[in-house]
Design a protein around this motif. Structure first.
Motif, PDB file in Angstrom:
ATOM      1  N   LEU A   1      34.795  28.023  50.385  1.00  0.00           N
ATOM      2  CA  LEU A   1      33.916  27.093  51.101  1.00  0.00           C
ATOM      3  C   LEU A   1      32.842  26.532  50.176  1.00  0.00           C
ATOM      4  CD1 LEU A   1      33.545  29.041  54.465  1.00  0.00           C
ATOM      5  CD2 LEU A   1      34.650  26.820  54.138  1.00  0.00           C
ATOM      6  N   LEU A   2      32.277  27.433  49.350  1.00  0.00           N
ATOM      7  CA  LEU A   2      31.241  27.000  48.409  1.00  0.00           C
ATOM      8  C   LEU A   2      31.782  25.928  47.471  1.00  0.00           C
ATOM      9  CD1 LEU A   2      29.239  30.084  47.051  1.00  0.00           C
ATOM     10  CD2 LEU A   2      28.358  28.009  48.118  1.00  0.00           C
ATOM     11  N   VAL A   3      32.989  26.176  46.951  1.00  0.00           N
ATOM     12  CA  VAL A   3      33.552  25.232  45.991  1.00  0.00           C
ATOM     13  C   VAL A   3      33.811  23.887  46.665  1.00  0.00           C
ATOM     14  CG1 VAL A   3      35.585  24.729  44.589  1.00  0.00           C
ATOM     15  CG2 VAL A   3      34.494  26.967  44.453  1.00  0.00           C
ATOM     16  N   ILE A   4      34.347  23.904  47.890  1.00  0.00           N
ATOM     17  CA  ILE A   4      34.637  22.638  48.563  1.00  0.00           C
ATOM     18  C   ILE A   4      33.351  21.875  48.853  1.00  0.00           C
ATOM     19  CG2 ILE A   4      35.483  21.603  50.707  1.00  0.00           C
ATOM     20  CD1 ILE A   4      37.687  23.668  50.707  1.00  0.00           C
ATOM     21  N   ILE A   5      32.371  22.556  49.474  1.00  0.00           N
ATOM     22  CA  ILE A   5      31.106  21.875  49.791  1.00  0.00           C
ATOM     23  C   ILE A   5      30.412  21.441  48.505  1.00  0.00           C
ATOM     24  CG2 ILE A   5      28.817  22.177  50.824  1.00  0.00           C
ATOM     25  CD1 ILE A   5      30.207  24.171  52.779  1.00  0.00           C
ATOM     26  N   GLY A   6      30.416  22.349  47.521  1.00  0.00           N
ATOM     27  CA  GLY A   6      29.760  22.041  46.247  1.00  0.00           C
ATOM     28  C   GLY A   6      30.376  20.821  45.585  1.00  0.00           C
ATOM     29  N   CYS A   7      31.710  20.780  45.541  1.00  0.00           N
ATOM     30  CA  CYS A   7      32.365  19.651  44.872  1.00  0.00           C
ATOM     31  C   CYS A   7      32.069  18.347  45.604  1.00  0.00           C
ATOM     32  CB  CYS A   7      33.872  19.872  44.781  1.00  0.00           C
ATOM     33  SG  CYS A   7      34.262  21.127  43.571  1.00  0.00           S
ATOM     34  N   ILE A   8      32.062  18.402  46.950  1.00  0.00           N
ATOM     35  CA  ILE A   8      31.749  17.177  47.697  1.00  0.00           C
ATOM     36  C   ILE A   8      30.342  16.700  47.345  1.00  0.00           C
ATOM     37  CG2 ILE A   8      31.315  16.249  50.009  1.00  0.00           C
ATOM     38  CD1 ILE A   8      33.646  18.035  50.979  1.00  0.00           C
ATOM     39  N   LEU A   9      29.402  17.650  47.288  1.00  0.00           N
ATOM     40  CA  LEU A   9      28.024  17.268  46.935  1.00  0.00           C
ATOM     41  C   LEU A   9      27.960  16.694  45.519  1.00  0.00           C
ATOM     42  CD1 LEU A   9      25.829  20.122  48.466  1.00  0.00           C
ATOM     43  CD2 LEU A   9      25.858  17.703  49.086  1.00  0.00           C
ATOM     44  N   MET A  10      28.693  17.316  44.589  1.00  0.00           N
ATOM     45  CA  MET A  10      28.681  16.812  43.215  1.00  0.00           C
ATOM     46  C   MET A  10      29.231  15.387  43.172  1.00  0.00           C
ATOM     47  SD  MET A  10      27.324  19.181  41.574  1.00  0.00           S
ATOM     48  CE  MET A  10      27.482  19.236  39.810  1.00  0.00           C
ATOM     49  N   ILE A  11      30.307  15.154  43.972  1.00  0.00           N
ATOM     50  CA  ILE A  11      30.939  13.837  43.956  1.00  0.00           C
ATOM     51  C   ILE A  11      30.023  12.787  44.582  1.00  0.00           C
ATOM     52  CG2 ILE A  11      32.838  12.506  44.953  1.00  0.00           C
ATOM     53  CD1 ILE A  11      34.514  15.179  44.607  1.00  0.00           C
ATOM     54  N   VAL A  12      29.444  13.121  45.752  1.00  0.00           N
ATOM     55  CA  VAL A  12      28.630  12.087  46.416  1.00  0.00           C
ATOM     56  C   VAL A  12      27.314  11.839  45.690  1.00  0.00           C
ATOM     57  CG1 VAL A  12      29.625  12.442  48.705  1.00  0.00           C
ATOM     58  CG2 VAL A  12      27.537  13.657  48.079  1.00  0.00           C
ATOM     59  N   THR A  13      26.882  12.753  44.840  1.00  0.00           N
ATOM     60  CA  THR A  13      25.677  12.457  44.060  1.00  0.00           C
ATOM     61  C   THR A  13      26.027  11.940  42.668  1.00  0.00           C
ATOM     62  OG1 THR A  13      25.553  14.770  43.373  1.00  0.00           O
ATOM     63  CG2 THR A  13      24.180  14.101  45.230  1.00  0.00           C
ATOM     64  N   GLY A  14      27.160  12.376  42.159  1.00  0.00           N
ATOM     65  CA  GLY A  14      27.519  12.002  40.790  1.00  0.00           C
ATOM     66  C   GLY A  14      27.916  10.546  40.649  1.00  0.00           C
ATOM     67  N   PHE A  15      28.795  10.087  41.543  1.00  0.00           N
ATOM     68  CA  PHE A  15      29.260   8.701  41.398  1.00  0.00           C
ATOM     69  C   PHE A  15      28.134   7.673  41.546  1.00  0.00           C
ATOM     70  CE2 PHE A  15      33.353  10.705  41.572  1.00  0.00           C
ATOM     71  CZ  PHE A  15      34.119   9.917  40.734  1.00  0.00           C
ATOM     72  N   PRO A  16      27.226   7.837  42.531  1.00  0.00           N
ATOM     73  CA  PRO A  16      26.107   6.872  42.582  1.00  0.00           C
ATOM     74  C   PRO A  16      25.277   6.872  41.296  1.00  0.00           C
ATOM     75  CG  PRO A  16      26.236   8.092  44.624  1.00  0.00           C
ATOM     76  CD  PRO A  16      27.222   8.727  43.693  1.00  0.00           C
ATOM     77  N   MET A  17      25.041   8.055  40.719  1.00  0.00           N
ATOM     78  CA  MET A  17      24.216   8.091  39.500  1.00  0.00           C
ATOM     79  C   MET A  17      24.873   7.336  38.361  1.00  0.00           C
ATOM     80  SD  MET A  17      22.321  11.690  39.005  1.00  0.00           S
ATOM     81  CE  MET A  17      23.714  12.770  39.232  1.00  0.00           C
ATOM     82  N   TRP A  18      26.210   7.263  38.452  1.00  0.00           N
ATOM     83  CA  TRP A  18      26.933   6.558  37.391  1.00  0.00           C
ATOM     84  C   TRP A  18      27.058   5.073  37.723  1.00  0.00           C
ATOM     85  CZ3 TRP A  18      32.944   6.734  37.102  1.00  0.00           C
ATOM     86  CH2 TRP A  18      33.384   5.996  35.985  1.00  0.00           C
ATOM     87  N   LEU A  19      27.586   4.784  38.931  1.00  0.00           N
ATOM     88  CA  LEU A  19      27.958   3.400  39.241  1.00  0.00           C
ATOM     89  C   LEU A  19      26.847   2.602  39.926  1.00  0.00           C
ATOM     90  CD1 LEU A  19      31.554   4.234  40.479  1.00  0.00           C
ATOM     91  CD2 LEU A  19      30.904   3.255  38.270  1.00  0.00           C
ATOM     92  N   LEU A  20      25.935   3.277  40.602  1.00  0.00           N
ATOM     93  CA  LEU A  20      24.891   2.548  41.341  1.00  0.00           C
ATOM     94  C   LEU A  20      23.520   2.730  40.704  1.00  0.00           C
ATOM     95  CD1 LEU A  20      25.930   3.415  45.015  1.00  0.00           C
ATOM     96  CD2 LEU A  20      26.416   1.321  43.752  1.00  0.00           C
ATOM     97  N   ARG A  21      23.485   3.158  39.440  1.00  0.00           N
ATOM     98  CA  ARG A  21      22.183   3.494  38.862  1.00  0.00           C
ATOM     99  C   ARG A  21      21.268   2.278  38.744  1.00  0.00           C
ATOM    100  NH1 ARG A  21      25.849   3.486  34.447  1.00  0.00           N
ATOM    101  NH2 ARG A  21      25.206   2.194  32.697  1.00  0.00           N
ATOM    102  N   ASP A  22      21.858   1.081  38.705  1.00  0.00           N
ATOM    103  CA  ASP A  22      21.037  -0.128  38.618  1.00  0.00           C
ATOM    104  C   ASP A  22      20.457  -0.518  39.975  1.00  0.00           C
ATOM    105  OD1 ASP A  22      21.700  -0.158  36.029  1.00  0.00           O
ATOM    106  OD2 ASP A  22      22.995  -1.928  36.100  1.00  0.00           O
ATOM    107  N   THR A  23      21.265  -0.342  41.038  1.00  0.00           N
ATOM    108  CA  THR A  23      20.844  -0.823  42.350  1.00  0.00           C
ATOM    109  C   THR A  23      20.042   0.211  43.128  1.00  0.00           C
ATOM    110  OG1 THR A  23      23.152  -0.403  42.811  1.00  0.00           O
ATOM    111  CG2 THR A  23      22.386  -2.681  43.014  1.00  0.00           C
ATOM    112  N   MET A  24      20.270   1.493  42.850  1.00  0.00           N
ATOM    113  CA  MET A  24      19.571   2.512  43.626  1.00  0.00           C
ATOM    114  C   MET A  24      18.079   2.486  43.344  1.00  0.00           C
ATOM    115  SD  MET A  24      21.539   6.062  44.004  1.00  0.00           S
ATOM    116  CE  MET A  24      21.778   6.392  42.267  1.00  0.00           C
ATOM    117  N   PRO A  25      17.261   2.723  44.390  1.00  0.00           N
ATOM    118  CA  PRO A  25      15.831   2.888  44.123  1.00  0.00           C
ATOM    119  C   PRO A  25      15.601   4.189  43.348  1.00  0.00           C
ATOM    120  CG  PRO A  25      16.293   2.883  46.490  1.00  0.00           C
ATOM    121  CD  PRO A  25      17.600   2.858  45.797  1.00  0.00           C
TER     122      PRO A  25
END
Lengths: 387, 219, 119
Positions: free
Chosen positions: B127-151
């Motif tokens: 459970l930890l790995v699944i929840i953890g990976c989802i959190l890593m994915i939903v925070t990681g991709f914005p930091m990469w692809l949306l870093r210009d648009t995000m506040p």
């Protein structure tokens, strides 16, 4: 006495997390470094606007501070320390003391400055009114020259650009030297104030200008660069000795143990301290334009404006334009004056290109580096919710 | 000694492949991540400098995301069974947690309740790995692809969540590695995931008694 | 040798749990995205509030036009253009106007000459 510290105002510290957010904020592409690399600033390109500073998610970008020099001057009994405060400071300073953005702390700000030991508390808004007088008249002359009124042939070309924003001035000098004749020769309010303080005010106050120390409280980091420009010595001395940002003033108030919110509302000192609503809106994008229109309209038409508000120049869009029909008394006809407002230096390039190519229909163009105007300047309180 | 002879196929080839991919990605992501979070230049240099290291990090992140996603699409049945197992907690599981499965030296464990295909500890890890990976994915991709648009606040928020999730995941995975590869009581399972997929039936009947009973019934 | 292998096929409960967790993940991501967009939209509200603050100050001012500022009239009459209100005089050019770019060195020389002259 010169207080030149360094003209490189903005620095990225070691706390940089390499997130690369700042490169998208920088209007001139002065921030170097790819995602994952520590970023640094190319000071040749940097216009010192501080947008990166207020938008850094990790507070890793800092501005050079003159607070120590100001404290030294305040402690020196031989100095007459004069302070001026920019319009945008009074609606943001309160945020550092828990108030909402936009809360008016004008009176408390003047009171706090007196308690910090400033000998004379004046207002940059006075100089903003002075700017309108000079810059507005310059615009009128350029329009006269353009429509062929004799006697104005020596005036500069149209459109006229505003000159209040030091980031914009440095950008134009660095990137578009050909546009410089279009920029109003009027100094920014900060520098007008310095020049007037060390001449007119020094005379009136019977103070030796050499003993006068002029401090300005600005929402802006580029003003720190502007005050150090070598030509800003019209009074015979460095006109403005030091610049503090809104943040630095708040820190000084806190350090001095002043209970800001319980201060009474006070007024600025007379002589070069009174202001008008036109000067107040200098801090907003479109404000210089609106203030200039209020005065230019009345002078050109000889009529009194019923409604002084030019709502068409207001707003938040990066590029806005409007046409104001002004009946010109001397010509006996009405001339449509086309104005343009640029808020955000990123957007100015296309406007400049049009002017250089002769395609521009505008008469007057206001350029402010920071999105929204000075109220969102690089010296303002840093908000976690910035974009 | 027990009478049960033979082997149990615990993890299929596809599962093992997915596990390998995830494992390798996890190591690369962890290393590069630690490298630039703590400014360890030697780690960055291992990947050809800090900008390249972050390139490696983001693209490994893509594989790290796509690997399990493709696995789930092609092995939905296995996935569904896995999810069912790790989200089902009975009193046997709580019994296991009370004694910590006998793995912790100072907790007495005279009787450990029978376990499913995964014991309670492994369920929590899953459970930890699944929840953890989802959190890593939903925070990681914005930091990469949306870093210009995000506040700025969102960049900051993603950064913090990404970091603390990584800390928890790395600690959990270190524990997982210790039990599965080093601890003498359980390291026989190592081969089942990393090599051929098989475990001794004898071992399974002890460690995963409930699951083994099901397998026997199905025979 | 005995080889034990799991049977294929899943129960209804397993199916719903499997699809359920995928759906839950999608919903979770959607909620996070919504929160992100809300934060994005709210992120520059402070600019509007500060702008409104200045316009309110303007509205409350008794004088709202620069040329009506009594101290402005005073500085022109007493200092910049003695006896009248006239911008762009020689004095105001000296104190209140500047030059840009390549014209700056020349301006500095002028200003320094003026300083020595005044001294």
């Amino acid at each position: 006495m010169s207080t030149v510290v360094t003209k490189e105002i903005i620095h990225v510290t070691d706390r940089c997390k390499s997130c690369d957010h700042c490169t998208s904020v920088c209007p001139t592409g002065a921030i170097k470094g790819r995602l994952g690399e520590k970023h640094y600033i190319d000071h040749k390109k940097c216009v010192n606007c501080g947008q990166c500073l207020i938008n850094c998610p990790f507070g890793a970008i800092v501005d050079m501070s003159m607070a120590e020099q100001v404290k030294k001057a305040l402690a020196d009994p031989s100095k007459v320390v004069v302070v001026q405060t920019a319009p945008a400071v009074r609606v943001a300073l309160g945020e550092e003391f828990g108030l909402e953005p936009g809360a008016n702390v004008k009176g408390k700000m003047f009171a706090a400055l007196r308690r910090l030991g400033f000998d004379k508390v004046y207002d940059t808004e006075f100089a903003a009114d002075l700017t309108i007088m000079e810059e507005g008249t310059e615009l009128i002359h350029r329009i006269f020259a353009h429509v062929g009124v004799p006697g104005y042939e020596k005036s500069g070309p149209l459109p006229q650009f505003t000159s209040c924003c030091p980031a914009w001035i440095k950008y134009a000098e660095d990137r578009y030297p050909k546009i410089l004749p279009h920029i109003s020769s009027a100094k920014s309010p900060q520098q007008m104030f310095g020049a007037v303080a060390k001449t007119y005010a020094a005379q009136k106050l019977n103070v030796n200008p050499a003993d006068m120390y002029v401090v300005s409280i600005m929402p802006c980091t580029a003003k720190k660069y502007e005050c150090q420009r070598e030509e800003m010595i019209a009074s015979g001395f460095q006109d403005v000795d030091a610049v503090l940002t809104t943040r630095e003033l708040a820190q000084m108030i806190k350090d001095a143990g002043i209970n800001f919110l319980s201060l009474p509302d006070e007024k600025a000192d007379r002589l070069i301290g009174s202001s008008t609503g036109a000067a107040t809106i200098f801090g907003v994008t479109g404000g210089v334009m609106e203030a200039a229109l209020r005065t230019a309209y009345e002078i050109l038409s000889g009529q009194s404006l019923g409604n002084v508000e030019f709502k068409t120049v207001r707003g938040r869009k990066p590029i806005r334009e409007a046409t104001v029909n002004i009946p010109i008394k001397e010509l006996g006809k009405t001339v449509p004056v086309n104005v343009c407002i640029v808020s955000g230096l990123k957007y100015v390039n296309e406007v400049i290109e049009d002017v250089l190519a002769g395609r521009s229909k505008y008469h007057f163009i206001e350029v402010m580096n920071c999105p929204g105007g000075c109220i969102n300047g690089g010296g303002q309180p840093i908000r976690r919710d910035t974009y | 000694m027990s009478e049960i002879k033979g082997k149990v196929l615990k993890h299929s080839e596809q599962t093992r492949t997915m596990h390998w991919i995830h494992l390798i990605c996890f190591i690369i992501l962890g290393l590069t991540g630690i490298g630039f979070y703590f400014d360890i230049t030697s780690i960055d240099n291992l990947f050809g400098g800090s900008a390249n290291a972050s390139n490696v990090h983001v693209w490994t992140g893509v594989v790290f995301t796509l690997g399990p996603l493709i696995y789930v699409l092609f092995n939905f049945e296995k996935f569904a069974k896995f999810i069912d197992t790790i989200t089902t907690f009975t009193k046997d599981d709580f019994g296991w947690l009370k004694t910590m499965g006998g793995y912790v030296p100072f907790i007495k464990a005279e009787h450990i309740p029978p376990q499913d295909k995964y014991n309670a500890g492994q369920k929590i890890l899953g459970l930890l790995v699944i929840i953890g990976c989802i959190l890593m994915i939903v925070t990681g991709f914005p930091m990469w692809l949306l870093r210009d648009t995000m506040p700025a606040i969102l960049v900051w928020l993603c950064w913090k969540v990404h970091f603390w999730t990584a800390v928890i995941l790395i600690l959990a995975i270190l524990g997982h590695f210790f039990l599965a590869a080093i601890h003498p009581k359980s390291r026989v399972e190592f081969a089942s995931m990393m090599i051929d997929g098989y475990v001794d039936a004898e071992y399974t009947s002890h460690h995963n008694a409930k699951w083994f009973a099901q397998l026997k019934k199905a025979e | 040798m005995n080889i034990f292998v799991e049977r294929g096929g899943i129960t209804r409960r397993q199916f719903f749990k499997g699809t359920g967790i995928i759906a839950a993940t999608a919903v979770f991501a959607g909620i996070l995205g919504k929160i992100g967009i809300d934060i994005f939209k709210a992120s520059d509200k402070y600019i509007e509030k500060r702008i409104a603050g200045l316009y309110t100050l303007d509205e409350r001012m008794t004088i709202r036009k620069s040329h009506e500022n009594p101290e402005i009239i005073q500085i022109y009459k007493e200092f910049l253009s003695p006896g009248e209100v006239k911008p762009l005089t020689e004095k105001s050019h000296h104190l209140l106007h500047t030059k840009y770019g390549s014209e700056i060195p020349e301006l500095i020389k002028e200003l320094e000459a003026h300083r020595h002259h005044a001294a």
